[in-house]
Design a protein around this motif. Structure first.
Motif, PDB file in Angstrom:
ATOM      1  N   HIS A 115       7.430  -1.988   9.499  1.00  0.00           N
ATOM      2  CA  HIS A 115       6.639  -2.938   8.719  1.00  0.00           C
ATOM      3  C   HIS A 115       7.138  -4.353   8.969  1.00  0.00           C
ATOM      4  O   HIS A 115       7.602  -5.043   8.055  1.00  0.00           O
ATOM      5  N   GLN A 145       8.872   7.765   4.547  1.00  0.00           N
ATOM      6  CA  GLN A 145       8.330   6.484   4.101  1.00  0.00           C
ATOM      7  C   GLN A 145       9.359   5.372   4.223  1.00  0.00           C
ATOM      8  O   GLN A 145       9.020   4.251   4.621  1.00  0.00           O
ATOM      9  N   GLU A 147       8.735   2.171   6.581  1.00  0.00           N
ATOM     10  CA  GLU A 147       8.655   0.849   5.962  1.00  0.00           C
ATOM     11  C   GLU A 147       9.731  -0.085   6.494  1.00  0.00           C
ATOM     12  O   GLU A 147       9.476  -1.253   6.760  1.00  0.00           O
ATOM     13  N   ASP A 204       0.808  -1.218   0.000  1.00  0.00           N
ATOM     14  CA  ASP A 204       0.000   0.000   0.000  1.00  0.00           C
ATOM     15  C   ASP A 204       0.836   1.260   0.000  1.00  0.00           C
ATOM     16  O   ASP A 204       0.324   2.341  -0.252  1.00  0.00           O
ATOM     17  N   SER A 205       2.126   1.175   0.307  1.00  0.00           N
ATOM     18  CA  SER A 205       2.943   2.378   0.367  1.00  0.00           C
ATOM     19  C   SER A 205       3.324   2.840  -1.034  1.00  0.00           C
ATOM     20  O   SER A 205       3.762   2.037  -1.864  1.00  0.00           O
ATOM     21  N   HIS A 259      -3.863   3.406  -1.709  1.00  0.00           N
ATOM     22  CA  HIS A 259      -2.659   4.031  -2.241  1.00  0.00           C
ATOM     23  C   HIS A 259      -2.791   5.538  -2.109  1.00  0.00           C
ATOM     24  O   HIS A 259      -3.583   6.164  -2.785  1.00  0.00           O
ATOM     25  N   PHE A 289       1.067   8.266   7.270  1.00  0.00           N
ATOM     26  CA  PHE A 289       2.279   7.500   6.995  1.00  0.00           C
ATOM     27  C   PHE A 289       2.685   6.604   8.165  1.00  0.00           C
ATOM     28  O   PHE A 289       3.317   5.575   7.956  1.00  0.00           O
ATOM     29  N   LYS A 342       1.047   1.457  10.647  1.00  0.00           N
ATOM     30  CA  LYS A 342       2.162   0.525  10.839  1.00  0.00           C
ATOM     31  C   LYS A 342       2.700   0.587  12.266  1.00  0.00           C
ATOM     32  O   LYS A 342       3.151  -0.426  12.809  1.00  0.00           O
TER      33      LYS A 342
END
Length: 832
Positions: free
Chosen positions: A277, A269, A273, A134-135, A237, A377, A381
């Motif tokens: 994540h 990001q 991530e 989705d990032s 997205h 953002f 997560k």
């Protein structure tokens, strides 16, 4: 024009062509080359640096598989290696030579391949399943290998490639064994993270343009690439802030910051991530909208029909995947630094800018990024990352790092610019109503994770000062004035019946449909507060979630149990303190020499109170007392309730003031522990009195005994017992005083005076009844030998020789033994 000779170029390591890697391995060598002005650098190196750039990044941050250490920034400390530390920090500074190289390569639009296999587990599994994460960080970057290729790659621009390696080095690189004592906040990596955050996410002013030597201006935003194969998506997205801003601008040149905001967005990001994540895909997929799940199902069916076969085994990995990832304490501390800086970054947005951005599309991209950074953002997560930590972290004091990270996120007002003006030294600062939207839009961060912490606290030893401190910290944060009311208001908005508001009946609390476009605009801001809260909960837990109110009866029951354990732990800490004080006062004069026996049954071994002393007991009592006060304040618990629960838990003492046994019932074979009794033993709240019931001659050698001497005396006594067993038995069987005297020395005390044994132990003891024997183990003790030595020293002061001294000692012992024999026989007569 290049002014350097070939020899000078070769001396820099770049004159051998593309097939030969340069020999610049140390920070000093790289700094010497890249820190020169552009006009003084040789032409050939900059023409070839794009080829060796991946090797350069790997030589700094280490390989992704962890084999190559690189510069080991996590273990680089200014005090231990000042020269290397200063050069590395200057070289990797956001305004340093390395970033200049990145910007120059960025201007040339170079791309570098990054293997998908080294991405976080959920991302890697989804990309290998042809399901796009989705990032937007991964959009239009996946490159499929040609026929016979080894695997998938991401085509990254130089800035992305550099940040990917920098962020992943926190996870892939392990600290050296000799550097474990270095504080995380003092290492080069931690300080570089702080510098990058301050540079690209500034709390004052705007993002600085890249320090590029190119006369053409700043580096352009990276252009999207066309994907090589179609991808399904399992998430929403979000478009780039820069793309959205430019699409609403009449003139891009009106705001130069719009050219550079992509670096800030990319940095955030990448950090999110790579660091957050990490969890099972099953947890992640439950949050996705039904529309997105339908897209995934449709894509898989199309793939299956195209292949004329059932779904491949690799497609099943998306469901069965579970990542065995446990973050380190250093990892958590770096994430906490990120969260604190993001709160300061978002809090630097002025109130008038917030109100203006809500009604206008003409705000600057940096202001819009400040407003959207955390909710769009980080929030999702981070929630899953915290849930993963709460569920998998060991039940020990190292959880404090996770706890402080969580509490830092829950208190954005601590990092607001006006915090100094509102702080007070006497009373806790009241949480302003300005933060009510944040609390409501992060409701699960407060309520669901609070319940998770309660379940952990109920399984930990609260007698330990470190565990007591964690309970105190959480209770203190949640007891801040006006915070509990904000949480209750958020729960009311979520639990508000949908039928009460007709104009919202048709809404579905799902993500907007995925259009497949990376440039699609974000959904408009929702002004309905109740809808915002419900969207937050359903987006994180799914529409079929069963929400447990924090101030409902279920959580209140858990809080009451915690209050019971706090009261019980306070009494246990006081009992341990009293026991240790009595044992210390009762030790002989020679205990300071270390020759005194150690009673392993005298203190509780399940906590660290004994290691820290009376000050630790005082701190534990203080932490637990304040925590109980805060919990009573939050959940409105009365003293009568606490007193009733304390009695129900059995924390009262019996008549002689001793601690009761663990909760148990009497069965056919003796005492049987109840679940409450097991909990009390595991947490050190209660215990059985355990003593050695076996052969005293075969006890393990103690610390106050001489091992070799004990073994020698045992062999000697065994030989004597074997040789004179009949004579000793005859002497002990006599009914006169001599028989009583021999029984006192040669027979062990009966088992009748000992504590109750289990049936198995009773049968074993009966079958192993021992006859009379001689024991010389007492002579192997440091205490006995030192006492004899002191007796000889004192005798020499009175001019008594060794032989007379021995005779006096023997005579004194005989008198003592006669007296003890008479007392023993008299006590037996009374028992009869």
């Amino acid at each position: 024009m290049c002014t350097h000779s070939v020899k000078e170029v070769d001396s820099l390591g770049c004159g051998a062509g593309l097939d030969k890697r340069p020999t610049w391995h140390t920070p000093q060598q790289w700094a010497l080359v890249l820190s020169r002005p552009a006009q003084s650098l040789p032409c050939t190196p900059f023409q070839e640096l794009h080829t060796i750039f991946p090797w350069l990044v790997e030589s700094i941050f280490g390989s992704l598989d962890g084999v190559l250490v690189g510069w080991n920034l996590r273990s680089l400390h200014g005090r231990m290696s000042p020269v290397e530390y200063s050069i590395a920090m200057e070289f990797l500074d956001p305004g340093g030579p390395m970033m200049k190289l990145v910007y120059k390569l960025q201007a040339e639009d170079y791309k570098f391949d990054f293997p998908v296999t080294y991405l976080p587990g959920p991302v890697k599994a989804s990309i290998q399943e042809r399901v796009l994460p989705d990032s937007p960080l991964y959009h239009n970057k996946v490159q499929f290998p040609p026929t016979g290729g080894l695997g998938l790659n991401l085509a990254l621009n130089p800035f992305e490639y550099y940040m990917f390696f920098f962020a992943l080095s926190l996870i892939t690189q392990k600290p050296l064994p000799g550097t474990l004592h270095i504080r995380t906040s003092d290492c080069a990596y931690f300080i570089l993270v702080d510098r990058y955050l301050s540079w690209f996410l500034p709390t004052e002013g705007s993002v600085l343009p890249p320090l590029s030597s190119s006369p053409g201006g700043p580096s352009p935003s990276p252009a999207p690439r066309t994907p090589a194969m179609p991808f399904a998506s399992y998430g929403l997205h979000h478009t780039s802030l820069l793309k959205r801003h430019i699409s609403h601008q009449t003139s891009v040149n009106a705001d130069p910051a719009s050219h550079e905001i992509w670096r800030s967005e990319t940095l955030l990001q990448v950090f999110v991530e790579m660091w957050l994540h990490h969890y099972s895909l099953e947890m992640y997929q439950k949050m996705q909208s039904p529309h997105a799940k339908l897209e995934v199902l449709h894509y898989r069916l199309s793939v299956s029909s195209a292949l004329h076969s059932p779904a491949q085994p690799s497609l099943q990995a998306l469901h069965a995947y579970q990542e065995s990832f446990t973050p380190s304490e250093e990892h958590v501390l770096v994430v906490r630094l990120l969260l604190k800086h993001l709160h300061a970054f978002s809090g630097s947005l002025k109130p008038e800018q917030v109100s203006a951005s809500a009604h206008s599309h003409a705000t600057s991209p940096l202001e819009e990024f400040k407003r959207a950074a955390v909710p769009r953002f980080v929030q999702q997560k981070l929630y899953l990352f915290l849930q993963h930590c709460f569920g998998h972290w060991p039940l020990d004091a190292s959880f404090r790092a996770v706890l402080e990270m969580w509490l830092s996120y829950l208190q954005p007002w601590r990092y607001a610019p006006e915090k100094q003006a509102q702080s007070s030294a006497c009373q806790p600062r009241c949480v302003s109503d300005r933060w009510a939207p944040f609390v409501q839009e992060n409701l699960l961060m407060y309520t669901k994770l609070f319940v998770g912490f309660l379940s952990r606290a109920l399984r930990t030893d609260l007698v330990s000062p470190k565990n007591a401190l964690m309970v105190f910290r959480v209770a203190k944060v949640f007891a801040q004035p006006n915070l509990a009311e904000m949480i209750q208001k958020g729960e009311q908005l979520f639990l508000e019946p949908e039928l009460v508001i007709p104009h919202r009946q048709h809404r579905l609390f799902t993500a907007p449909p995925f259009t497949g476009s990376f440039l699609s605009s974000w959904p408009p801001a929702v002004t309905d507060t109740s809808f915002k809260v419900k969207s937050h909960v359903y987006s994180l837990e799914g529409q079929d979630c069963k929400y447990t109110p924090m101030f409902g009866p279920e959580v209140r029951t858990l809080v009451l149990r915690l209050a019971q354990l706090i009261t019980q732990a306070k009494q246990t800490a006081k009992s341990i303190s009293d026991q240790c004080g009595e044992s210390t006062a009762g030790r002989p004069f020679l205990s300071w020499l270390g020759f005194c026996s150690t009673d392993t049954n005298g203190c509780y071994p399940a906590n660290d109170l004994d290691e820290m002393g009376q000050d630790s007991v005082r701190k534990t009592d203080e932490y637990l007392e304040k925590a109980l006060e805060y919990l009573c304040q939050m959940f409105r618990l009365s003293e009568a309730q606490l007193a009733q629960l304390t009695l129900a838990m059995g924390t009262t003492r019996d008549e002689n003031g001793k601690k009761q046994l663990p909760d148990c019932i009497v069965g056919e074979d003796g005492l049987i522990l109840t679940p409450l009794g097991r909990y009390q033993i595991i947490n050190g709240l209660r215990r059985f009195d355990i003593e050695y019931q076996g052969d005293s001659e075969l006890q393990p050698i103690r610390s106050y005994e001489i091992a070799s001497l004990v073994r020698m005396l045992f062999r000697l006594s065994s030989a004597i017992n074997h040789r004179f067993a009949g004579q000793m038995a005859a002497l002990c069987s006599r009914a006169d005083f001599l028989g009583s005297f021999c029984r006192y020395h040669l027979m062990e005390p009966g088992l009748t005076g000992r504590h109750l044994l289990s049936p198995v132990a009773r049968g074993y003891a009966a079958s192993r009844a021992r006859g009379p024997r001689l024991s010389l183990r007492l002579l192997g003790s440091y205490r006995t030998l030192l006492s004899l030595l002191l007796a000889f020293v004192v005798a020499s002061l009175f001019h008594i020789g060794p032989l007379p001294c021995v005779l006096l000692l023997v005579l004194g012992y005989l008198l003592y033994a006669v007296a003890m024999t008479l007392l023993t026989e008299r006590s037996k007569l009374h028992q009869l």
